[in-house]
Write a protein that holds these residues in place. Structure first.
Motif, PDB file in Angstrom:
ATOM      1  N   ASP A  29       0.833  -1.211   0.000  1.00 54.97           N
ATOM      2  CA  ASP A  29       0.000   0.000   0.000  1.00 54.97           C
ATOM      3  C   ASP A  29       0.864   1.255   0.000  1.00 54.97           C
ATOM      4  O   ASP A  29       0.556   2.240  -0.681  1.00 54.97           O
ATOM      5  N   ARG A  30       1.954   1.228   0.788  1.00 59.31           N
ATOM      6  CA  ARG A  30       2.824   2.389   0.856  1.00 59.31           C
ATOM      7  C   ARG A  30       3.584   2.582  -0.458  1.00 59.31           C
ATOM      8  O   ARG A  30       3.790   3.691  -0.921  1.00 59.31           O
ATOM      9  N   ILE A  31       4.011   1.479  -1.083  1.00 59.80           N
ATOM     10  CA  ILE A  31       4.688   1.570  -2.377  1.00 59.80           C
ATOM     11  C   ILE A  31       3.750   2.181  -3.412  1.00 59.80           C
ATOM     12  O   ILE A  31       4.131   3.086  -4.165  1.00 59.80           O
ATOM     13  N   ASN A  32       2.511   1.689  -3.446  1.00 59.61           N
ATOM     14  CA  ASN A  32       1.535   2.208  -4.407  1.00 59.61           C
ATOM     15  C   ASN A  32       1.317   3.708  -4.210  1.00 59.61           C
ATOM     16  O   ASN A  32       1.264   4.471  -5.178  1.00 59.61           O
ATOM     17  N   ARG A  33       1.204   4.125  -2.958  1.00 61.98           N
ATOM     18  CA  ARG A  33       0.925   5.545  -2.717  1.00 61.98           C
ATOM     19  C   ARG A  33       2.128   6.416  -3.058  1.00 61.98           C
ATOM     20  O   ARG A  33       1.968   7.485  -3.661  1.00 61.98           O
ATOM     21  N   LEU A  34       3.317   5.960  -2.695  1.00 59.91           N
ATOM     22  CA  LEU A  34       4.517   6.757  -2.953  1.00 59.91           C
ATOM     23  C   LEU A  34       4.763   6.893  -4.453  1.00 59.91           C
ATOM     24  O   LEU A  34       4.964   8.005  -4.964  1.00 59.91           O
ATOM     25  N   LEU A  35       4.727   5.776  -5.177  1.00 57.36           N
ATOM     26  CA  LEU A  35       4.924   5.842  -6.626  1.00 57.36           C
ATOM     27  C   LEU A  35       3.763   6.565  -7.301  1.00 57.36           C
ATOM     28  O   LEU A  35       3.964   7.319  -8.259  1.00 57.36           O
ATOM     29  N   GLY A  36       2.548   6.347  -6.797  1.00 48.88           N
ATOM     30  CA  GLY A  36       1.395   7.038  -7.367  1.00 48.88           C
ATOM     31  C   GLY A  36       1.495   8.542  -7.247  1.00 48.88           C
ATOM     32  O   GLY A  36       1.101   9.283  -8.148  1.00 48.88           O
ATOM     33  N   SER A  37       2.082   9.018  -6.143  1.00 48.02           N
ATOM     34  CA  SER A  37       2.275  10.459  -5.973  1.00 48.02           C
ATOM     35  C   SER A  37       3.265  10.999  -6.991  1.00 48.02           C
ATOM     36  O   SER A  37       3.051  12.059  -7.583  1.00 48.02           O
ATOM     37  N   LEU A  38       4.363  10.271  -7.211  1.00 48.31           N
ATOM     38  CA  LEU A  38       5.367  10.723  -8.175  1.00 48.31           C
ATOM     39  C   LEU A  38       4.823  10.689  -9.599  1.00 48.31           C
ATOM     40  O   LEU A  38       5.147  11.546 -10.423  1.00 48.31           O
ATOM     41  N   LEU A  39       3.987   9.695  -9.890  1.00 48.78           N
ATOM     42  CA  LEU A  39       3.426   9.551 -11.234  1.00 48.78           C
ATOM     43  C   LEU A  39       2.148  10.364 -11.418  1.00 48.78           C
ATOM     44  O   LEU A  39       1.605  10.422 -12.519  1.00 48.78           O
ATOM     45  N   GLU A  40       1.668  10.982 -10.303  1.00 42.20           N
ATOM     46  CA  GLU A  40       0.407  11.727 -10.292  1.00 42.20           C
ATOM     47  C   GLU A  40      -0.747  10.838 -10.757  1.00 42.20           C
ATOM     48  O   GLU A  40      -1.606  11.229 -11.532  1.00 42.20           O
ATOM     49  N   GLN A  41      -0.737   9.612 -10.235  1.00 43.11           N
ATOM     50  CA  GLN A  41      -1.800   8.654 -10.504  1.00 43.11           C
ATOM     51  C   GLN A  41      -2.285   8.121  -9.161  1.00 43.11           C
ATOM     52  O   GLN A  41      -1.715   7.190  -8.604  1.00 43.11           O
ATOM     53  N   SER A  42      -3.339   8.735  -8.623  1.00 43.10           N
ATOM     54  CA  SER A  42      -3.819   8.339  -7.300  1.00 43.10           C
ATOM     55  C   SER A  42      -4.337   6.907  -7.291  1.00 43.10           C
ATOM     56  O   SER A  42      -4.405   6.267  -6.243  1.00 43.10           O
ATOM     57  N   GLU A  43      -4.704   6.371  -8.459  1.00 43.95           N
ATOM     58  CA  GLU A  43      -5.231   5.016  -8.555  1.00 43.95           C
ATOM     59  C   GLU A  43      -4.154   3.996  -8.927  1.00 43.95           C
ATOM     60  O   GLU A  43      -4.451   2.863  -9.290  1.00 43.95           O
ATOM     61  N   PHE A  44      -2.885   4.384  -8.838  1.00 43.84           N
ATOM     62  CA  PHE A  44      -1.781   3.519  -9.247  1.00 43.84           C
ATOM     63  C   PHE A  44      -1.769   2.220  -8.448  1.00 43.84           C
ATOM     64  O   PHE A  44      -1.918   2.214  -7.236  1.00 43.84           O
TER      65      PHE A  44
END
Length: 316
Positions: A29-44
């Motif tokens: 969950d933390r990986i998804n949120r951290l990478l999602g923030s960098l990619l600007e994809q909240s649903e990553f």
């Protein structure tokens, strides 16, 4: 104290290896949120989980676990050092396999997106700065709904410390913008910002407040910073003492609890930057969904604040 990442080699290899080491130690969950923030994809989603999969045939498997991402990482530790030859070669290496998402994440210390990114103009390439990574970590650690283990929090803070020590967070952005649902009225009443003890901030000379979809038009100067202040009446002198005495006496803070305190210039002070109007947030994710300008803290330039019509102007 030396960084726990000090055994890695210097330069790009050190930074990249440290980032990957932390990612490996985080929950999914933390990986998804951290990478999602960098990619600007909240649903990553790095890995996708589904129950009761209706396939093309007549069977319905009970569940599916699918990895649908290939993500390459290119790290630079020197500003303006990207080359078209290298980036195009990386994009070519992504290949034509059937992953649903193939992404080249370019991580650099630049304050704004390098022109080369837009010149290449490839949807599979996403740029992010180390300051954005730093901000994404802050927002994870400050989210009351995010259950972060002590080990994860320690590793994330250590990564932030290493990025700062490497000089990757230095920026022309001199204004710290904080999520300010309660902080904005407190500033108007007390001319201060009170938050959790020892909270880490990059160097900034001013503090701005974001809440209810706008950045408020008063941007005070940071006058004093106190990392660990015990809420106890009669313990401090001067403006800090007046503030602590008032917060305790009016029961706005529990006595004995320790906070970080930033004393700020008053709303009518000539040291306070006054904007012509509040700046409305028009930030969108890559999928077009509205998203907060910040849920914790981020940094902008005061010069851009003075001319911005919306928050998107702050990123240009």
């Amino acid at each position: 104290m030396a960084s726990i990442f000090s055994t890695y080699s210097t330069g790009e290899n050190r930074v990249t290896a440290s980032f990957i080491a932390v990612l490996r130690s985080l929950s999914l969950d933390r990986i998804n949120r951290l990478l999602g923030s960098l990619l600007e994809q909240s649903e990553f989603e790095l890995i996708k989980f589904e129950n009761q999969i209706a396939g093309k045939g007549h069977s319905v498997p009970d569940a599916m676990i699918q990895s649908n991402i290939r993500l390459y990482l290119e790290t630079k530790v020197v500003r303006n050092s990207l080359t078209a030859r290298q980036l195009n070669a990386h994009l070519e290496q992504l290949g034509d396999e059937a992953e649903e998402s193939k992404i080249l994440l370019v991580l650099t210390p630049d304050d704004v997106e390098p022109k080369l990114i837009s010149e290449i103009n490839n949807d599979r390439m996403v740029w992010a700065s180390f300051s954005m990574l730093d901000q994404a970590i802050d927002e994870i650690l400050e989210d009351k709904h995010e259950v972060v283990s002590e080990r994860e929090a320690f590793l994330l803070r250590e990564l932030q410390s290493m990025l700062a020590a490497e000089g990757l967070l230095a920026s022309a952005n001199d204004v710290l913008i904080v999520a300010a649902r309660g902080a904005w009225p407190e500033y108007k009443d007390f001319h201060a910002y009170v938050c959790q003890a020892n909270r880490t901030f990059q160097h900034a000379t001013r503090l701005g407040f974001y809440s209810k979809g706008v950045i408020y038009p008063l941007v005070p100067k940071i006058v004093e910073v106190h990392d660990a202040v015990e809420m106890r009446a009669g313990q401090y002198q001067g403006e800090l003492g007046k503030l602590v005495d008032h917060l305790v006496e009016t029961e706005k803070r529990d006595e004995g609890v320790i906070y970080k305190v930033l004393l700020l210039s008053k709303p009518d002070s000539p040291e306070t930057l006054t904007l012509d109007h509040p700046i409305p947030n028009d930030k969108r994710s890559k999928s077009g969904k509205p998203t907060a300008f910040t849920m914790g803290q981020r940094y902008v330039a005061s010069e851009k604040l003075m001319t911005a019509r919306t928050t998107s102007d702050l990123d240009s």
